[in-house]
Design an enzyme around this catalytic site. Sequence first.
Site, PDB file in Angstrom:
ATOM      1  CD  GLU A   1       1.348  -9.914   2.427  1.00 23.01           C
ATOM      2  OE1 GLU A   1       0.553  -9.067   1.970  1.00 23.01           O
ATOM      3  OE2 GLU A   1       1.267 -10.350   3.582  1.00 23.01           O
TER       4      GLU A   1
ATOM      5  CE1 TYR B   1       0.547  -4.656   3.513  1.00 22.01           C
ATOM      6  CE2 TYR B   1       0.534  -5.831   1.411  1.00 22.01           C
ATOM      7  CZ  TYR B   1       0.304  -5.801   2.764  1.00 22.01           C
ATOM      8  OH  TYR B   1      -0.144  -6.923   3.404  1.00 22.01           O
TER       9      TYR B   1
ATOM     10  CG  ASP C   1      -3.222  -3.169   5.083  1.00 18.85           C
ATOM     11  OD1 ASP C   1      -3.192  -2.562   6.162  1.00 18.85           O
ATOM     12  OD2 ASP C   1      -3.968  -4.144   4.889  1.00 18.85           O
TER      13      ASP C   1
END
Length: 297
Positions: A32, A115, A133
């Site tokens: 991520e 996020y 996102d």
Amino acid sequence: MHDRLLPWYAAHRRDLPWRAPERSPWGVLVSEVMLQQTPVARVLPVWERWMSRWPTPSALAAAPTGDAVREWGRLGYPRRALRLHAAATAVRDAHDGQVPADEAVLRTLPGVGDYTAAAVSAFAFGRRATVVDTNVRRVQARSVSGLALPAPALTRAETALAARLLPEDDEQTATWSVAVMELGALVCTARAPRCSACPLADVCAWRAAGSPAPTGPPRRGQRWTGTDRQCRGTLLQVLRDSAGPVPAHRLQAAWPVPGVPDEQGQAARQRERCLDALVAEGLVEPLPGARFRLPGT
DNA sequence: AATCCGTGGCT
DNA sequence: TAGCCAAGGAT
């Protein structure tokens, strides 16, 4: 929407290593952070090497920060490598070496914002979290709001909408979020959406409105040539590609690059200013004798 | 809130 | 070809 998108995802999802059943929460966190503003294709090889070298947060925390910056390679935004190292250190020292599952706790880690905290909580632990996102925003803007593109900045309304669209069943929320993101990445793209391949095409508000062009002010593009970002990138590349300490004259030779104007030696001042900033941020370590290196390497 | 922070492929 | 833009975060 759910009965359309979930089957589409099952049929078209990419087999990415951070989605494999055997991946760890650490692997998800690493992915991520690497994927922040960075395309999947460029992340893949770096993620593989990274996870092979540092399979756990503690393994990374034990390495010099400069090693992380070098392994980061040309992914861009190298401060992310530094923050990931800091996050690994925090996990080791404050969380018994285990990546936390709770969104609020994840949010306290360096480099982990709203996020990423939601994404790790959902994708690594299956928790219910509202993952928003740029893909989610674009899919929602089109399919629900009938807009070509979302607003420049994330709004409360968008987050509320994303939360409302989550399946009631907690077991399905993570899959739903990754499915929306995958649709945005593969079909409902920013530039040339492939509406003919979209499972939501016949319920899409944007299509129903005739696929109107974007409204509002055009996004002002980011300049590149001659900017501090180019200068920093150039300096850091020299250090990344060098095995040992680099004498100052090699950095001086690297900037300005051909094509960058140098009026009255302003490029030299820019170079020194950027180098100072890189040192202050911990991306570069100054050594005696006017030499520099990646920290701790 | 607006700006800064890398990089490279794509159209 | 020169913008555009890609799973954001920090300040």
